[in-house]
Design an enzyme around this catalytic site. Structure first.
Site, PDB file in Angstrom:
ATOM      1  N   ASP A  97      29.074 116.376  17.598  1.00  0.00           N
ATOM      2  CA  ASP A  97      30.434 115.865  17.385  1.00  0.00           C
ATOM      3  C   ASP A  97      30.633 115.423  15.933  1.00  0.00           C
ATOM      4  O   ASP A  97      29.689 114.980  15.282  1.00  0.00           O
ATOM      5  CB  ASP A  97      30.673 114.690  18.348  1.00  0.00           C
ATOM      6  CG  ASP A  97      32.151 114.379  18.505  1.00  0.00           C
ATOM      7  OD1 ASP A  97      32.986 115.209  18.110  1.00  0.00           O
ATOM      8  OD2 ASP A  97      32.468 113.293  19.022  1.00  0.00           O
ATOM      9  N   HIS A 113      33.893 123.227  11.362  1.00  0.00           N
ATOM     10  CA  HIS A 113      33.111 123.877  12.435  1.00  0.00           C
ATOM     11  C   HIS A 113      32.082 124.840  11.844  1.00  0.00           C
ATOM     12  O   HIS A 113      30.970 124.973  12.357  1.00  0.00           O
ATOM     13  CB  HIS A 113      34.041 124.607  13.403  1.00  0.00           C
ATOM     14  CG  HIS A 113      34.920 123.673  14.191  1.00  0.00           C
ATOM     15  ND1 HIS A 113      34.405 122.628  14.940  1.00  0.00           N
ATOM     16  CD2 HIS A 113      36.269 123.600  14.326  1.00  0.00           C
ATOM     17  CE1 HIS A 113      35.411 121.966  15.503  1.00  0.00           C
ATOM     18  NE2 HIS A 113      36.550 122.532  15.145  1.00  0.00           N
ATOM     19  N   LEU A 140      11.285 129.143  22.616  1.00  0.00           N
ATOM     20  CA  LEU A 140      12.323 128.137  22.841  1.00  0.00           C
ATOM     21  C   LEU A 140      13.495 128.718  23.647  1.00  0.00           C
ATOM     22  O   LEU A 140      13.972 129.809  23.341  1.00  0.00           O
ATOM     23  CB  LEU A 140      12.852 127.668  21.474  1.00  0.00           C
ATOM     24  CG  LEU A 140      14.096 126.775  21.487  1.00  0.00           C
ATOM     25  CD1 LEU A 140      13.776 125.382  22.010  1.00  0.00           C
ATOM     26  CD2 LEU A 140      14.704 126.670  20.085  1.00  0.00           C
TER      27      LEU A 140
HETATM   28  C1  IPE Z   1      32.527 116.764  22.987  1.00  0.00           C
HETATM   29  O1  IPE Z   1      33.219 116.418  21.825  1.00  0.00           O
HETATM   30  C2  IPE Z   1      32.499 118.245  23.146  1.00  0.00           C
HETATM   31  C3  IPE Z   1      31.703 118.962  22.158  1.00  0.00           C
HETATM   32  C4  IPE Z   1      30.947 118.443  21.239  1.00  0.00           C
HETATM   33  C5  IPE Z   1      31.790 120.403  22.265  1.00  0.00           C
HETATM   34  P1  IPE Z   1      34.775 116.045  21.856  1.00  0.00           P
HETATM   35  O2  IPE Z   1      35.141 115.734  20.450  1.00  0.00           O
HETATM   36  O3  IPE Z   1      35.539 117.105  22.541  1.00  0.00           O
HETATM   37  O4  IPE Z   1      34.780 114.732  22.765  1.00  0.00           O
HETATM   38  P2  IPE Z   1      35.820 113.545  22.852  1.00  0.00           P
HETATM   39  O5  IPE Z   1      37.177 114.137  23.018  1.00  0.00           O
HETATM   40  O6  IPE Z   1      35.709 112.773  21.577  1.00  0.00           O
HETATM   41  O7  IPE Z   1      35.374 112.731  24.026  1.00  0.00           O
HETATM   42  C1  IPE Z   2      32.783 118.774  17.590  1.00  0.00           C
HETATM   43  O1  IPE Z   2      33.490 118.325  16.501  1.00  0.00           O
HETATM   44  C2  IPE Z   2      32.992 120.239  17.844  1.00  0.00           C
HETATM   45  C3  IPE Z   2      33.823 120.541  19.026  1.00  0.00           C
HETATM   46  C4  IPE Z   2      34.263 119.659  19.868  1.00  0.00           C
HETATM   47  C5  IPE Z   2      34.169 121.934  19.244  1.00  0.00           C
HETATM   48  P1  IPE Z   2      34.991 117.807  16.635  1.00  0.00           P
HETATM   49  O2  IPE Z   2      35.898 118.937  16.304  1.00  0.00           O
HETATM   50  O3  IPE Z   2      35.216 117.155  17.943  1.00  0.00           O
HETATM   51  O4  IPE Z   2      35.039 116.730  15.477  1.00  0.00           O
HETATM   52  P2  IPE Z   2      35.873 115.378  15.469  1.00  0.00           P
HETATM   53  O5  IPE Z   2      35.469 114.593  16.676  1.00  0.00           O
HETATM   54  O6  IPE Z   2      37.319 115.757  15.507  1.00  0.00           O
HETATM   55  O7  IPE Z   2      35.471 114.714  14.196  1.00  0.00           O
HETATM   56 MG    MG Z   3      35.029 115.231  18.569  1.00  0.00          MG
END
Ligand code: IPE
Ligand code: IPE
Ligand code: MG
Length: 254
Positions: free
Chosen positions: A30, A47, A141
């Protein structure tokens, strides 16, 4: 002394007792969006930076001898994001598989997908099918990508499969137990019966599971770091694992 060195793995500055190494580490990657904002680039670039970080973590997990690495790449709730962001994430996935598949295969990595990936764009489905097929006989792995994954839907799916067995007189209600539930989850039989995660790591300072491995995490150790995923390094990964090896897991016992 020789035996001591043989039992520990020394990479960089970390010394980890091989016996205590987690078999299965799961990661909630995240913070890509916040990293992008901080670095004044668009979310897709965030990303992309996240994919680069992921590549390095796979390598280190492999070197450490971790048997299963699971990454949360796209949740069933992530469809709420803009079409542009969602499309960008899947395009990156196609790009990643195209550029990395040979190396993953040469390193004996077996790729598996947790989640209903039939719902994602066709190009991404095709590249995933190729990765699954190419690496299916590898025994190094196991790299699990949770993609269009949501734990509640995963549990409902398993319950439906079990209900169907009861309905068709294949099993009795009394036969339903924890092992049977585990067997019909994405982490079950269809993906090689993955053991429950020993350790779940979440980056970006958020301290929640966001619908990830809710059944499987019953006794997982949890680790949270403020690092945004693209900034998360193999050394930080390894230091979290070293810290994990010092924890006392009791599983309800004394
Ligand atoms: C969780 O992250 C999902 C992934 C890392 C793919 P999100 O950014 O979607 O989660 P929330 O919305 O903060 O809970
Ligand atoms: C995690 O990073 C990747 C996915 C959920 C696909 P985020 O895109 O949720 O990053 P933040 O939480 O907005 O910083
Ligand atoms: Mg996120």
């Amino acid at each position: 002394m020789a035996a001591f060195w043989a039992a520990t793995l020394l990479i960089g500055e970390f010394m980890i007792d091989k016996e205590l190494m987690p078999k299965h580490v799961a990661v909630i990657m995240d913070g890509n969006g916040r990293w992008a904002t901080l670095n004044k680039v668009n979310r897709i670039s965030g990303h992309n930076a996240g994919m680069l970080a992921m590549k390095e973590i796979i390598k280190r997990a492999d070197i450490l001898g971790i048997k299963y690495l699971t990454v949360y790449a796209f949740s069933t709730e992530n469809w709420k994001r803009s079409a542009e962001e969602v499309g960008g994430i899947f395009s990156l996935l196609v790009k990643y598989v195209a550029s990395e598949l040979n190396e993953l295969n040469e390193n004996n990595v077996r790729v598996k997908i947790l989640g209903d990936y039939s719902k994602i764009p066709k190009a991404a489905v095709n590249s995933i099918d190729k990765a699954l097929e190419t690496t299916k006989n590898n025994d190094g792995l196991q790299f699990n990508i949770a993609l269009n994954y949501g734990s509640r839907l995963e549990i409902i799916r398993a319950v439906k499969k079990i209900a169907d067995l009861v309905k068709n007189d294949k099993i009795e209600i009394e036969d339903i137990d924890e092992d049977m539930m585990s067997k019909y989850l994405y982490t079950g039989e269809e993906n090689g019966s993955i053991p429950d995660p020993d350790l779940i790591i979440r980056t970006s300072g958020e301290e929640r599971l966001s619908n990830f491995l809710l059944w499987q995490c019953a006794y997982s150790e949890l680790a949270f770091t403020d690092s945004l995923w693209p900034d998360f390094t193999p050394d930080e990964f390894e230091s979290i694992i070293e810290e994990y090896t010092k924890r006392h897991r009791r599983f309800g016992g004394r």
